[in-house]
Design a protein around this motif. Structure first.
Motif, PDB file in Angstrom:
ATOM      1  N   THR A   1       7.309  11.131   6.989  1.00 19.93           N
ATOM      2  CA  THR A   1       7.727   9.879   6.363  1.00 19.93           C
ATOM      3  C   THR A   1       8.740   9.129   7.231  1.00 19.93           C
ATOM      4  N   LEU A   2       9.576   9.878   7.940  1.00 21.85           N
ATOM      5  CA  LEU A   2      10.540   9.233   8.834  1.00 21.85           C
ATOM      6  C   LEU A   2       9.824   8.534   9.985  1.00 21.85           C
ATOM      7  N   VAL A   3       8.819   9.183  10.546  1.00 25.37           N
ATOM      8  CA  VAL A   3       8.036   8.564  11.618  1.00 25.37           C
ATOM      9  C   VAL A   3       7.312   7.319  11.098  1.00 25.37           C
ATOM     10  N   MET A   4       6.754   7.413   9.891  1.00 24.82           N
ATOM     11  CA  MET A   4       6.082   6.251   9.308  1.00 24.82           C
ATOM     12  C   MET A   4       7.062   5.112   9.079  1.00 24.82           C
ATOM     13  N   GLY A   5       8.286   5.438   8.709  1.00 21.05           N
ATOM     14  CA  GLY A   5       9.300   4.401   8.541  1.00 21.05           C
ATOM     15  C   GLY A   5       9.642   3.719   9.842  1.00 21.05           C
ATOM     16  N   VAL A   6       9.746   4.507  10.915  1.00 17.68           N
ATOM     17  CA  VAL A   6      10.020   3.925  12.238  1.00 17.68           C
ATOM     18  C   VAL A   6       8.867   3.037  12.680  1.00 17.68           C
ATOM     19  N   LEU A   7       7.633   3.508  12.460  1.00 17.88           N
ATOM     20  CA  LEU A   7       6.467   2.691  12.806  1.00 17.88           C
ATOM     21  C   LEU A   7       6.435   1.400  11.995  1.00 17.88           C
ATOM     22  N   ALA A   8       6.816   1.480  10.717  1.00 19.02           N
ATOM     23  CA  ALA A   8       6.824   0.289   9.874  1.00 19.02           C
ATOM     24  C   ALA A   8       7.796  -0.753  10.411  1.00 19.02           C
ATOM     25  N   VAL A   9       8.955  -0.311  10.890  1.00 16.22           N
ATOM     26  CA  VAL A   9       9.921  -1.254  11.463  1.00 16.22           C
ATOM     27  C   VAL A   9       9.354  -1.910  12.716  1.00 16.22           C
ATOM     28  N   GLY A  10       8.789  -1.086  13.618  1.00 15.31           N
ATOM     29  CA  GLY A  10       8.239  -1.635  14.854  1.00 15.31           C
ATOM     30  C   GLY A  10       7.083  -2.587  14.611  1.00 15.31           C
TER      31      GLY A  10
END
Length: 377
Positions: free
Chosen positions: A255-264
């Motif tokens: 979920t943390l990786v998905m959050g980072v991808l969502a920001v980018g």
């Protein structure tokens, strides 16, 4: 000689994942025979038993093998020994046991743990004294209910430990009282799993937030920080070890990786949206949008439900009084071209659909693995 040892539990005080320790309260019941203490009760007014202290009778030199706070020899203290006229000695030794316990956090918080209390001799080898279990299991008749752990079952294992001394290798008898506990997960479902799942679902909402609101990046960063805080809080409650990796920690990392991808990706969408409208859109971006983003996200329905050529003919009819004639390449191509803002809008919707399906599928898979895997572990 042989000595029989049994364990009775009164309460389970704590099972600490950080310290890898278990604290319980109970007592050891020990029984052995001493031929020197036999007497004929008829010669002593039919007295068939007496009470004595450890200063008056011999006792086995035993200690808790995996104790954390006290590895000294078990002493009688104020407890009395019951001596029968047959030479049998019974000793009940109350104690708070603080022992090591390797906690397996793979299926946390649906985990089941096995912890042991080991009793061995410090002076007598297995040839001199053999330890046997007094009962097949740990006695839990007086066990009180614990708020975090549920007693499942127990067993007693006998084995031999080897110690190397200056005179060679010696073997000592060892008794392991193993208690099996399962965690009450209701609290963790409400306070750990539910916040994690809901926060991960909030990540996908950034892609349906209008660009004109000006809050897309700040919203994505807020959700990302919330996930980072949750990951930190849960990580602090788990042992710092790589022997067992919690599936919940892996899901939090996902979920943390998905959050980072969502920001980018949100920044990318804003970059496309704010692009100069006078500058033509590259052909490759049109093709990518038309064949992947719009088709994959069912943009306005026709890309996944109807043929693209059919939609094109419908659009040409509506613009030419209901007739489809022979149109030039530029006219047909004009209906397939998107502006920068349209591409940003289609990309936003495509990412919303992609993140929604991936989050739902991965969340469901992780929860099934956690619950079902702990049952068969």
């Amino acid at each position: 000689m042989t000595a029989k040892v049994g364990l009775s539990l009164m309460s389970i005080n704590d099972l600490n994942m950080i310290d890898q320790s278990m604290t319980v309260m109970g007592w050891l019941t020990m029984e052995w025979g001493d031929y020197r203490l036999k007497w004929e009760k008829a010669n002593y007014d039919d007295v068939d038993q007496i009470f004595a202290t450890d200063r008056d009778v011999w006792k086995p030199e035993l200690f808790i093998d995996n104790s954390l706070d006290d590895v000294s020899i078990l002493q009688g203290g104020n407890s009395l020994f019951r001596v029968s006229n047959t030479g049998r000695v019974d000793w009940e030794h109350p104690r708070i046991f603080v022992t090591t316990c390797t906690v397996d956090t793979t299926f946390y918080p649906f985990d089941t743990q096995e912890c042991a209390i080991g009793v061995t001799s410090s002076a007598h080898t297995v040839e001199e004294m053999k330890l046997l279990h007094l009962w097949e299991n740990i006695s839990v008749k007086d066990l009180v209910e614990n708020g975090e752990w549920i007693y499942v079952t127990s067993r007693v294992e006998t084995s031999v430990i080897k110690m190397t001394t200056g005179k060679g290798e010696k073997e000592y008898s060892l008794l392991k009282f193993i208690v099996v506990l399962t965690r009450r997960y209701d609290y963790y479902v409400t306070n750990v799993i539910l916040p994690v799942i809901t926060t991960s679902l909030l990540t996908i909402l950034v892609f349906i937030l209008p660009v004109d609101s000006g809050e897309k990046v700040s919203y994505a960063l807020t959700v990302l920080l919330a996930l980072a805080v949750l990951l930190t809080l849960i990580a602090d409650s788990m042992p710092s070890t790589s022997i067992y990796v919690s599936i919940l920690s892996v899901y939090l990392a996902y979920t943390l990786v998905m959050g980072v991808l969502a920001v980018g990706l949100t920044v990318l969408v804003l970059r496309i949206q704010s692009h100069d409208s006078e500058k033509p859109v590259p052909v490759w971006l049109h093709k990518l949008t038309r064949r992947l983003f719009a088709r994959g996200a069912c943009w306005k329905g026709f890309f996944c439900c109807r043929n693209r050529k059919e939609h094109l003919n419908t659009a040409l009819k509506s613009s030419n009084g209901g007739h489809v004639g022979k149109y030039g390449y530029d006219q047909r191509r004009g209906f397939l071209m998107y502006s920068w803002s349209q591409i940003a809008e289609i990309l936003d919707w495509f990412l919303f659909v992609l993140f929604s399906w991936s989050t739902i599928i991965v969340t469901f898979a992780f929860m099934v693995i956690l619950k079902v895997g702990s049952t068969f572990y």
